[in-house]
Design a protein around this motif. Sequence first.
Motif, mmCIF file in Angstrom:
data_model
loop_
_atom_site.group_PDB
_atom_site.id
_atom_site.type_symbol
_atom_site.label_atom_id
_atom_site.label_comp_id
_atom_site.label_asym_id
_atom_site.label_seq_id
_atom_site.Cartn_x
_atom_site.Cartn_y
_atom_site.Cartn_z
ATOM 1 N N THR A 41 0.785 -1.241 0.000
ATOM 2 C CA THR A 41 0.000 0.000 0.000
ATOM 3 C C THR A 41 0.816 1.291 0.000
ATOM 4 O OG1 THR A 41 -0.195 -0.270 2.408
ATOM 5 C CG2 THR A 41 -2.032 -1.047 1.056
ATOM 6 N N ALA A 44 -0.662 5.225 0.070
ATOM 7 C CA ALA A 44 -0.360 6.120 1.189
ATOM 8 C C ALA A 44 0.295 7.409 0.709
ATOM 9 C CB ALA A 44 0.537 5.410 2.197
ATOM 10 N N LEU A 51 0.510 2.363 5.996
ATOM 11 C CA LEU A 51 -0.819 2.665 6.530
ATOM 12 C C LEU A 51 -0.649 3.336 7.884
ATOM 13 C CD1 LEU A 51 -2.722 -0.612 5.567
ATOM 14 C CD2 LEU A 51 -2.808 1.619 4.416
ATOM 15 N N ASN A 75 -4.704 7.554 7.248
ATOM 16 C CA ASN A 75 -5.310 6.987 6.035
ATOM 17 C C ASN A 75 -6.040 5.666 6.234
ATOM 18 O OD1 ASN A 75 -3.286 4.894 6.023
ATOM 19 N ND2 ASN A 75 -1.878 6.258 4.949
ATOM 20 N N ILE A 76 -5.938 5.063 7.413
ATOM 21 C CA ILE A 76 -6.454 3.709 7.594
ATOM 22 C C ILE A 76 -7.970 3.624 7.464
ATOM 23 C CG2 ILE A 76 -6.575 3.856 10.126
ATOM 24 C CD1 ILE A 76 -5.634 0.757 8.009
ATOM 25 N N PHE A 102 -8.925 3.871 3.784
ATOM 26 C CA PHE A 102 -8.504 2.658 3.092
ATOM 27 C C PHE A 102 -9.444 1.495 3.408
ATOM 28 C CE2 PHE A 102 -6.109 -1.288 2.700
ATOM 29 C CZ PHE A 102 -5.587 -1.161 1.421
ATOM 30 N N VAL A 110 -4.810 -5.896 8.540
ATOM 31 C CA VAL A 110 -3.777 -4.923 8.204
ATOM 32 C C VAL A 110 -2.606 -5.130 9.154
ATOM 33 C CG1 VAL A 110 -5.300 -3.198 7.185
ATOM 34 C CG2 VAL A 110 -4.888 -3.149 9.652
ATOM 35 N N ILE A 141 0.624 -3.216 10.621
ATOM 36 C CA ILE A 141 1.131 -1.840 10.743
ATOM 37 C C ILE A 141 2.202 -1.790 11.829
ATOM 38 C CG2 ILE A 141 0.508 0.574 11.136
ATOM 39 C CD1 ILE A 141 -2.338 -0.124 10.310
#
Length: 239
Positions: free
Chosen positions: A154, A158, A192, A196-197, A200, A210, A212
């Motif tokens: 991603t 991002a 991420l 922005n999560i 998304f 996800v 992270i």
Amino acid sequence: MTKLSVNVNKIATLRNSRGADFPNVVDVSKDIESFGAEGITIHPRPDERHIRYQDAYDLKKIVTTEFNIEGNPIQSFIDLVLDVKPTQVTLVPDAIDAITSNAGWDTIKNQDFLKEVIAEFKSNGIRTSVFIDTDKKLIEAAATTGADRVELYTEDFATQYALGNKEAIKPYTESAIFATELGLGINAGHDLSLDNIEFFAKNIPNLLEVSIGHALITESLYLGLENVINMYKYKLKTK
């Protein structure tokens, strides 16, 4: 709900910078789980500059949620994963000297290799995921490797989202839909963040997980680890 798996590589980086065992990766991982995260991710590299192979063994003993080990399937990595038997292995085509992951697999060129490695992991009861870009031809080829899931890379999303380009989500949405039609589960990771999560996750159907690390740990310096984990969980719930 999309699961949050926290990558603890940066905790190991901080530990290694002083040559001792503080912060302790195991203790922090226990705390991360107690704060509500649904998984722990590590990405050991051959030089062990952050996560060490021994950390994988230590974490296997205490992780009560999902344990995800990601990395380039060189022989030492394969041996580690088969020995530890995590919940999931995520295959990433890192160069040995890569600072961070910077590309997904060419699943067409590496089809035979991936089939062989994935078959071995799956025969040992380990769920497999392939780190991949949004190219549908590569996703289609990923499905024929025998992988259970793909992890969408991603970084481009991002970067573009930070510039105000929300249209950058489109190839990820389309890729997720296509992968689901092929029977693949959808994971995502790389750059991420709290910024922005939510956007998304709302735009990626059937997003299972996800992973992270860098952003989450950095944000925790200002906001606190427990608070940040729960902020992520809230944003993932509201999708």
